[in-house]
Design a protein around this motif. Structure first.
Motif, PDB file in Angstrom:
ATOM      1  N   ALA A  69       0.812  -1.214   0.000  1.00 49.03           N
ATOM      2  CA  ALA A  69       0.000   0.000   0.000  1.00 49.03           C
ATOM      3  C   ALA A  69       0.845   1.263   0.000  1.00 49.03           C
ATOM      4  CB  ALA A  69      -0.923   0.006   1.215  1.00 49.03           C
ATOM      5  N   LEU A  70       2.106   1.145   0.376  1.00 51.27           N
ATOM      6  CA  LEU A  70       2.991   2.310   0.460  1.00 51.27           C
ATOM      7  C   LEU A  70       3.959   2.404  -0.707  1.00 51.27           C
ATOM      8  CD1 LEU A  70       3.824   1.990   4.267  1.00 51.27           C
ATOM      9  CD2 LEU A  70       2.162   3.517   3.196  1.00 51.27           C
ATOM     10  N   GLN A  71       3.829   1.486  -1.675  1.00 52.81           N
ATOM     11  CA  GLN A  71       4.800   1.430  -2.762  1.00 52.81           C
ATOM     12  C   GLN A  71       4.178   1.821  -4.106  1.00 52.81           C
ATOM     13  OE1 GLN A  71       7.202  -2.190  -2.763  1.00 52.81           O
ATOM     14  NE2 GLN A  71       6.580  -2.551  -0.653  1.00 52.81           N
ATOM     15  N   PRO A  72       4.686   2.875  -4.727  1.00 53.15           N
ATOM     16  CA  PRO A  72       4.203   3.255  -6.053  1.00 53.15           C
ATOM     17  C   PRO A  72       4.357   2.102  -7.038  1.00 53.15           C
ATOM     18  CG  PRO A  72       5.627   4.963  -5.141  1.00 53.15           C
ATOM     19  CD  PRO A  72       5.751   3.775  -4.238  1.00 53.15           C
ATOM     20  N   GLY A  73       3.369   1.935  -7.905  1.00 55.22           N
ATOM     21  CA  GLY A  73       3.431   0.898  -8.921  1.00 55.22           C
ATOM     22  C   GLY A  73       2.858  -0.424  -8.478  1.00 55.22           C
TER      23      GLY A  73
END
Length: 340
Positions: free
Chosen positions: A117-121
């Motif tokens: 949920a905290l990682q782009p892509g």
């Protein structure tokens, strides 16, 4: 995703020390319409699939297959485990998040739900909206192991070697880049003041094979995935990441005991369903999974591997994941860690 460490890493990652890293799955949210026509009293009346978002052979896979076998006996239906590894578990997680909410597609998830949920892509699904918890099945330490040929027997000897050869000692990351193991290793590097060479893997199975084969020097892995290889001497266990020793490997000290007094990492694994799954079916699955986990034979088997049985209600894990997402976000921001 890459992690760029800046001057603020030491202060920021210090916030992670003393915090038990664990997570839970998220409950059904408003706007997720239940699937009509599904009767909890008749569930299940056809095969059920459990998606495991990492490769076969690791601790998550072992847990899923153990529970699947017992559920199949209880339900008199086939319960099939399907491995869908990739993208730090995001592929398998998303597959369940987008599945029909009828109780016939479940997820064996873990810490990656909150980390994704905290990682782009990695946001093709939203764990806050698209999934709901069934039960947090187990919690477990991470275990630092090395290949026997590395020539170290203790955590202190490993630290000395890493400092002597900075950037050379290879460290497998079973959960891949951005996983709990990744953050835990970054914290370890920061605390000992030296850098390891991190190598991401799609699961504990392939990571373990490369360490066993002598291609990688060390690994931080869920204890339950390495217990057998430690007992038969194929891997050397140096320390566990929790503040308590594991009953499965009682002679292995904690990292706290070994010189890093505030270092704590604890992971979890459990079951989730699509958010649109009717609550009556979620409750039925919870009741039966919890019963399986608490069966003396099953509990003894899992505890012997290194798991600690949690077997919670759905609500218990929901609050945990919210708190853990907030914790991870603060750590990443404080340490000036950039996720790409």
């Amino acid at each position: 995703m890459s992690i760029k460490r800046k001057s603020a890493v030491r202060a920021g990652l210090g916030l992670l020390a003393g915090v038990v890293l664990g997570a839970g799955l998220l409950s059904n949210f408003a706007g997720s319409a239940p699937v009509p026509g599904e009767d909890a009293n008749r569930y299940p009346n056809r095969p059920v699939k459990i998606v495991v978002p990492v490769s076969a052979g690791g601790s998550a896979d072992k847990l899923a297959r153990t529970v699947a076998q017992k559920l199949g006996e209880k339900w008199h239906q086939s319960v099939v485990v399907e491995n869908q590894p990739g993208a730090s578990s995001a592929i398998g997680n998303a597959a369940v998040a987008h599945a029909r909410g009828d109780g016939y597609t479940l997820l064996l998830g873990g810490d990656a739900l909150s980390l994704n949920a905290l990682q782009p892509g990695k946001q093709s699904y939203d764990p806050l909206r698209d999934l709901q918890g069934v039960t947090k099945a187990v919690v477990n330490p991470q275990l630092l192991v090395v290949r026997p040929g590395l020539g170290v027997k203790t955590f202190q000897e490993f630290v000395a070697l890493v400092k002597q050869r900075p950037g050379e000692i290879s460290m497998a990351l079973p959960g891949g880049t951005g996983s709990l193991q990744h953050l835990a290793v970054e914290l370890l590097n920061e605390r000992i003041g030296a850098k390891t060479n991190q190598i991401p893997y799609p699961g504990g199975g392939p990571a373990t094979l490369d360490v066993l084969g002598g291609h990688v020097d060390a690994m931080l892995i869920t204890l339950a995935a390495a217990t057998e290889n430690v007992r038969n001497g194929k891997l050397v266990a140096l320390a566990v990441t929790t503040p308590y020793r594991s009953k499965a490997l009682p002679d292995v000290p904690t990292i706290q005991e070994s010189g890093l007094p505030d270092y704590v990492v604890e992971s979890w694994q459990g079951f989730a369903a699509p958010a649109s799954t009717p609550r009556a079916i979620v409750d039925r699955i919870n009741r039966d999974v919890v019963a399986v986990l608490r069966e003396p034979e099953t509990a003894a088997l899992l505890e012997n591997l290194g798991f600690t049985i949690a077997a919670t209600a759905p609500e218990a894990v929901d609050q945990t994941v919210r708190e853990d997402i907030a914790t991870y976000r603060k750590v990443i921001a404080s340490a000036d860690v950039q996720l790409k």
